[in-house]
Enzyme design. Structure first.
Site, PDB file in Angstrom:
ATOM      1  N   GLY A   1       0.844  -1.193   0.000  1.00 12.66           N
ATOM      2  CA  GLY A   1       0.000   0.000   0.000  1.00 12.66           C
ATOM      3  C   GLY A   1       0.875   1.236   0.000  1.00 12.66           C
TER       4      GLY A   1
ATOM      5  N   SER B   1      -2.546  -0.521   3.489  1.00 11.90           N
ATOM      6  CA  SER B   1      -3.562  -0.470   2.444  1.00 11.90           C
ATOM      7  C   SER B   1      -4.952  -0.481   3.076  1.00 11.90           C
ATOM      8  CB  SER B   1      -3.417  -1.680   1.511  1.00 11.90           C
ATOM      9  OG  SER B   1      -3.902  -2.851   2.161  1.00 11.90           O
TER      10      SER B   1
ATOM     11  N   LYS C   1      -7.800  -2.239   9.311  1.00 10.52           N
ATOM     12  CA  LYS C   1      -8.664  -2.665  10.411  1.00 10.52           C
ATOM     13  C   LYS C   1      -9.386  -4.004  10.215  1.00 10.52           C
ATOM     14  CE  LYS C   1     -10.426   1.407   9.825  1.00 10.52           C
ATOM     15  NZ  LYS C   1      -9.334   2.098   9.134  1.00 10.52           N
TER      16      LYS C   1
ATOM     17  N   THR D   1      -2.223   7.626  18.125  1.00  8.65           N
ATOM     18  CA  THR D   1      -2.483   7.777  19.557  1.00  8.65           C
ATOM     19  C   THR D   1      -2.491   6.382  20.186  1.00  8.65           C
ATOM     20  OG1 THR D   1      -3.815   9.738  19.095  1.00  8.65           O
ATOM     21  CG2 THR D   1      -4.074   8.719  21.260  1.00  8.65           C
TER      22      THR D   1
ATOM     23  N   ASP E   1     -16.661   1.638  10.105  1.00  9.31           N
ATOM     24  CA  ASP E   1     -15.277   1.884  10.513  1.00  9.31           C
ATOM     25  C   ASP E   1     -15.147   1.881  12.034  1.00  9.31           C
ATOM     26  OD1 ASP E   1     -12.426   3.044   9.917  1.00  9.31           O
ATOM     27  OD2 ASP E   1     -13.322   4.497  11.299  1.00  9.31           O
TER      28      ASP E   1
ATOM     29  N   LYS F   1     -13.072  -0.823  14.634  1.00  8.84           N
ATOM     30  CA  LYS F   1     -12.140  -0.366  15.674  1.00  8.84           C
ATOM     31  C   LYS F   1     -12.600  -0.829  17.059  1.00  8.84           C
ATOM     32  CE  LYS F   1     -10.788   3.665  12.951  1.00  8.84           C
ATOM     33  NZ  LYS F   1     -10.955   5.120  12.743  1.00  8.84           N
TER      34      LYS F   1
ATOM     35  N   GLY G   1      -5.017  11.033   9.415  1.00 15.37           N
ATOM     36  CA  GLY G   1      -3.995  11.807   8.716  1.00 15.37           C
ATOM     37  C   GLY G   1      -2.793  10.939   8.402  1.00 15.37           C
TER      38      GLY G   1
END
Length: 320
Positions: free
Chosen positions: A10, A93, A117, A148, A212, A216, A297
């Site tokens: 990726g 990716s 994920k 984080t 999403d 997570k 980001g």
């Protein structure tokens, strides 16, 4: 200095940010990281790769296959592992079916680092078993809250505590949309603005419908409780009309995951803005712990990936 061979699968925003970080910080803690292959949608280049040159080629020409210095290989993900045989496979990716690539690598003793994920959320038990069989490390800090370190906190720093519950804002795209709606935008206009700024996933429904955040939350549940959640409820933000102090909240407790829009009180640590994510972790010994930081980001996500690469390198058996 130990040389560690790295394959990057990726080469989008995160992959290119990672290449830049590795060019700047490729020698750390007695380890020299060498990129030996990079794969984008045009194929795989394989050899002694200068990461900054690769980044420039991708950004100027749009595909790695345009780089004349390298032969381009049309490997399947599993063939990539078997042919290149890196020390560490890094997946940045959005390939939902990367599970078999990870499993192949881990069973061969190749460490896996990922920000992707679904493979971790849906195949955690099988992958941990493959890692144990191959004596390899599986690292996935950047799958949740990007750089984080919530995964590291749960996996390494709260081992003596029993986690009681986790409440978290895990999707910055929905936070952006809801914040725009608070300022007077319609849902449709807020979604369009998020698309224009590149904040939404390629398939916007993954963000908007809570998929999403659910992936997570599943990963947090595996790490916190060591088992799959028996109950999973997911509701996205499409039906939100009054967005005042509303955020998409993932609630995780033993055996149960719920993702839904929730109106928060003033001063709540989960009332985030922009790309900030936040989690409130409650344990039996420590009590309540709040962790907050950027959740998206390129460079932020690459930060978590790079830290995991260094962990994976230290996990490796000494090279002969």
């Amino acid at each position: 200095m130990k040389v560690v061979r790295v394959s990057i699968f990726g080469f989008g925003t995160v992959g290119r940010a990672l290449a830049e970080i590795m060019a700047e910080r490729g020698r750390r803690f007695g380890v020299e990281l060498r990129i030996v292959s990079i794969t984008d949608r045009s194929g795989t280049i394989w050899g002694d790769i200068d990461p900054l040159e690769a980044k420039e080629v991708k950004e100027t020409m749009g595909r790695l296959s345009a780089w004349d210095e390298y032969e381009v290989f049309d490997f399947s993900p599993e063939e990539l592992v078997q042919e290149v045989r890196p020390d560490i496979l890094v997946d940045v990716s959005s390939h939902d079916e990367a599970f078999s690539m990870y499993e192949t690598a881990l069973k061969e003793g190749i460490g896996v680092v990922t920000s992707n994920k679904p493979p971790i959320a849906n195949h955690y038990r099988e992958l941990m078993k493959a890692a144990e069989e191959g004596g390899a490390g599986l690292f996935f800090e950047a799958t949740v809250m990007a750089g984080t370190p919530v995964i590291g906190l749960l996996r390494e720093n709260l081992l003596g505590d029993d986690v009681l519950s986790i409440e978290a804002v895990l999707n910055a795209s929905t936070t952006f949309i809801l914040t725009e709606m608070e300022r007077g935008s319609s849902f449709e206009k807020a979604v369009e603005k998020a698309k224009e700024q590149g904040i939404l996933e390629e398939d916007p429904s993954k963000d908007i419908d809570g998929i999403d955040a659910m992936h997570k939350a599943k990963i947090l549940h595996w790490v916190a409780f060591g088992q799959e959640a028996e109950e999973v409820e997911v509701k996205g933000i499409r039906e939100v009309t009054d967005a005042r102090r509303v955020r998409l909240i993932a609630e995780v407790s033993k055996g149960r995951i719920r993702v839904q829009p929730k109106r928060l009180s003033e001063g709540s640590p989960l009332l985030t803005e922009g790309v900030l994510n936040a989690a409130v972790i409650r344990t039996d010994l420590l009590g309540e712990l709040v962790i907050k930081g950027p959740g998206g980001g390129g460079k932020v996500t690459a930060s978590g990936v790079f830290s995991d690469i260094l962990k994976a390198a230290s996990y490796m058996k000494p090279l002969r």
